[in-house]
Motif scaffolding. Structure first.
Motif, PDB file in Angstrom:
ATOM      1  N   VAL A 172       0.858  -1.181   0.000  1.00  0.00           N
ATOM      2  CA  VAL A 172       0.000   0.000   0.000  1.00  0.00           C
ATOM      3  C   VAL A 172       0.898   1.237   0.000  1.00  0.00           C
ATOM      4  O   VAL A 172       1.962   1.243   0.620  1.00  0.00           O
ATOM      5  CB  VAL A 172      -0.938   0.012   1.221  1.00  0.00           C
ATOM      6  N   SER A 173       0.467   2.274  -0.703  1.00  0.00           N
ATOM      7  CA  SER A 173       1.240   3.514  -0.807  1.00  0.00           C
ATOM      8  C   SER A 173       0.612   4.607   0.044  1.00  0.00           C
ATOM      9  O   SER A 173      -0.618   4.677   0.183  1.00  0.00           O
ATOM     10  CB  SER A 173       1.310   3.983  -2.266  1.00  0.00           C
ATOM     11  N   TYR A 174       1.460   5.474   0.584  1.00  0.00           N
ATOM     12  CA  TYR A 174       1.019   6.636   1.353  1.00  0.00           C
ATOM     13  C   TYR A 174       1.513   7.898   0.648  1.00  0.00           C
ATOM     14  O   TYR A 174       2.718   8.082   0.467  1.00  0.00           O
ATOM     15  CB  TYR A 174       1.561   6.578   2.781  1.00  0.00           C
ATOM     16  N   GLU A 175       0.574   8.730   0.264  1.00  0.00           N
ATOM     17  CA  GLU A 175       0.941   9.966  -0.422  1.00  0.00           C
ATOM     18  C   GLU A 175       1.547  10.988   0.531  1.00  0.00           C
ATOM     19  O   GLU A 175       2.379  11.790   0.136  1.00  0.00           O
ATOM     20  CB  GLU A 175      -0.284  10.558  -1.125  1.00  0.00           C
ATOM     21  N   THR A 176       1.095  10.960   1.789  1.00  0.00           N
ATOM     22  CA  THR A 176       1.590  11.916   2.781  1.00  0.00           C
ATOM     23  C   THR A 176       1.898  11.204   4.089  1.00  0.00           C
ATOM     24  O   THR A 176       1.370  10.116   4.367  1.00  0.00           O
ATOM     25  CB  THR A 176       0.548  13.012   3.062  1.00  0.00           C
ATOM     26  N   TRP A 177       2.747  11.859   4.909  1.00  0.00           N
ATOM     27  CA  TRP A 177       3.024  11.316   6.225  1.00  0.00           C
ATOM     28  C   TRP A 177       1.747  11.267   7.063  1.00  0.00           C
ATOM     29  O   TRP A 177       1.537  10.327   7.837  1.00  0.00           O
ATOM     30  CB  TRP A 177       4.081  12.142   6.967  1.00  0.00           C
ATOM     31  N   GLU A 178       0.869  12.249   6.924  1.00  0.00           N
ATOM     32  CA  GLU A 178      -0.342  12.315   7.723  1.00  0.00           C
ATOM     33  C   GLU A 178      -1.209  11.073   7.543  1.00  0.00           C
ATOM     34  O   GLU A 178      -1.819  10.591   8.500  1.00  0.00           O
ATOM     35  CB  GLU A 178      -1.134  13.579   7.378  1.00  0.00           C
ATOM     36  N   GLU A 179      -1.271  10.547   6.314  1.00  0.00           N
ATOM     37  CA  GLU A 179      -2.025   9.315   6.073  1.00  0.00           C
ATOM     38  C   GLU A 179      -1.464   8.164   6.903  1.00  0.00           C
ATOM     39  O   GLU A 179      -2.202   7.407   7.545  1.00  0.00           O
ATOM     40  CB  GLU A 179      -1.964   8.930   4.599  1.00  0.00           C
ATOM     41  N   PHE A 180      -0.143   8.027   6.882  1.00  0.00           N
ATOM     42  CA  PHE A 180       0.510   6.947   7.621  1.00  0.00           C
ATOM     43  C   PHE A 180       0.353   7.170   9.124  1.00  0.00           C
ATOM     44  O   PHE A 180       0.116   6.222   9.876  1.00  0.00           O
ATOM     45  CB  PHE A 180       1.983   6.874   7.237  1.00  0.00           C
ATOM     46  N   GLN A 181       0.460   8.428   9.578  1.00  0.00           N
ATOM     47  CA  GLN A 181       0.338   8.725  10.996  1.00  0.00           C
ATOM     48  C   GLN A 181      -1.045   8.363  11.523  1.00  0.00           C
ATOM     49  O   GLN A 181      -1.191   7.907  12.662  1.00  0.00           O
ATOM     50  CB  GLN A 181       0.625  10.204  11.268  1.00  0.00           C
ATOM     51  N   THR A 182      -2.075   8.536  10.712  1.00  0.00           N
ATOM     52  CA  THR A 182      -3.428   8.134  11.116  1.00  0.00           C
ATOM     53  C   THR A 182      -3.473   6.642  11.418  1.00  0.00           C
ATOM     54  O   THR A 182      -4.044   6.202  12.425  1.00  0.00           O
ATOM     55  CB  THR A 182      -4.440   8.479  10.011  1.00  0.00           C
ATOM     56  N   PHE A 183      -2.844   5.859  10.562  1.00  0.00           N
ATOM     57  CA  PHE A 183      -2.765   4.411  10.762  1.00  0.00           C
ATOM     58  C   PHE A 183      -1.930   4.088  12.005  1.00  0.00           C
ATOM     59  O   PHE A 183      -2.330   3.263  12.839  1.00  0.00           O
ATOM     60  CB  PHE A 183      -2.170   3.773   9.515  1.00  0.00           C
ATOM     61  N   VAL A 184      -0.782   4.736  12.142  1.00  0.00           N
ATOM     62  CA  VAL A 184       0.110   4.510  13.284  1.00  0.00           C
ATOM     63  C   VAL A 184      -0.609   4.807  14.599  1.00  0.00           C
ATOM     64  O   VAL A 184      -0.519   4.044  15.573  1.00  0.00           O
ATOM     65  CB  VAL A 184       1.377   5.373  13.146  1.00  0.00           C
ATOM     66  N   THR A 185      -1.339   5.896  14.635  1.00  0.00           N
ATOM     67  CA  THR A 185      -2.061   6.283  15.844  1.00  0.00           C
ATOM     68  C   THR A 185      -3.165   5.283  16.163  1.00  0.00           C
ATOM     69  O   THR A 185      -3.323   4.857  17.309  1.00  0.00           O
ATOM     70  CB  THR A 185      -2.658   7.691  15.678  1.00  0.00           C
ATOM     71  N   HIS A 186      -3.914   4.887  15.149  1.00  0.00           N
ATOM     72  CA  HIS A 186      -5.020   3.961  15.370  1.00  0.00           C
ATOM     73  C   HIS A 186      -4.537   2.612  15.896  1.00  0.00           C
ATOM     74  O   HIS A 186      -5.176   2.014  16.781  1.00  0.00           O
ATOM     75  CB  HIS A 186      -5.791   3.750  14.066  1.00  0.00           C
TER      76      HIS A 186
END
Length: 266
Positions: free
Chosen positions: A102-116
């Motif tokens: 899966v690709s992440y266009e921005t760090w914020e997208e990945f951070q949402t996953f990391v936080t969850h």
């Protein structure tokens, strides 16, 4: 019992992850009945049923006690599992999917996953490795199990060799459930203490409630269950991929998803 204050219903929950699970057409069957179960990819315990396709899995195996048998099917079969039980008693179906990216266009997208998924301070690790903020990828694999009671449903869940695995310490079909249902979470041969466990509870009317728990020092989490409901338990490992896997996939992070489903008799 250790449970986070965060408990949310399907209506209120944000869409931050996609789960992958095995869902039997019936969690308890008679000894002379074939097992049937769908492979499902979706979110919040509802999703698309996937066909039996050998190129999509590394292993697909049934266990009962010390006996085991590979799940055999024809490409395109739905449900993906259509096979005689290994034996009378508690049968375990286990499925390891091939890797996906899966690709992440921005760090914020990945951070949402990391936080969850409560992975902690991944940003510091990301920066220390000199990784980009945008346009990076993650490789992931699914390690799913389900518990099906056959005949008298007697028996116990056990480790079946998945790299990350959730093991039920309770037999939902034969044990007293007044004290809740307990699972133990593993990564390789190690227990996973202080790890987030996500529990999806599906009511008979298909309404889903999601709760977050944490494992204790022995990697055990306990949660209440209700008669007539079905459950999915999820725990995720985040790690740096091996050099070989990174070269093959182009990914800078790797996740391994452990999943367990079961039903509770009425």
């Amino acid at each position: 019992m250790r449970v986070l204050a965060l408990i949310f219903s399907l209506i209120a929950a944000p869409v931050v992850a996609h789960e992958f699970w095995i869902e039997p057409t019936a969690y308890q069957v008679s000894a002379d009945t074939n097992l049937e179960a769908n492979i499902v990819n979706g979110q919040e315990f509802t999703g698309a049923k996937l066909a039996y396709l050998p190129q999509r899995f590394v292993n697909f195996v049934l266990f009962a006690g010390e006996a085991s048998a590979r799940v055999e099917g024809r490409p395109g079969d739905m449900p993906a599992l259509q096979q005689a039980p290994v034996a009378d008693g508690l049968n375990i179906a286990a499925y390891q999917a091939t890797n996906s990216v899966v690709s992440y266009e921005t760090w914020e997208e990945f951070q949402t996953f990391v936080t969850h998924k409560d992975f902690g301070d991944v940003r510091s690790l990301h920066d220390a490795r000199g990784l980009p903020d945008n346009g990076f990828t993650e490789v992931y694999s699914r390690h799913a199990k389900t518990l099906i009671g056959v005949g008298d449903s007697q028996g116990a869940d056990r480790r079946v060799g998945l790299e990350t695995e959730i093991v039920a310490l309770t037999n939902p079909y034969t044990d007293t459930l007044d004290g809740g249902f307990s699972v133990q979470v593993y990564y390789r041969n190690d227990l996973r203490p202080d790890t987030q466990v996500e529990v999806f509870e599906k009511a008979p009317d298909s309404r889903v409630t999601i709760s977050l728990y944490r494992t204790d020092a022995d990697g055990i989490a306990t949660f209440p269950v209700k008669p007539g409901y079905s459950y999915m338990v999820d725990a995720v490992v985040l790690r740096e991929p091996s050099e070989r896997l990174a070269a093959q996939s182009g990914a800078v992070w790797e996740t391994l998803w452990a999943n367990l489903t079961f039903g509770v008799p009425e």
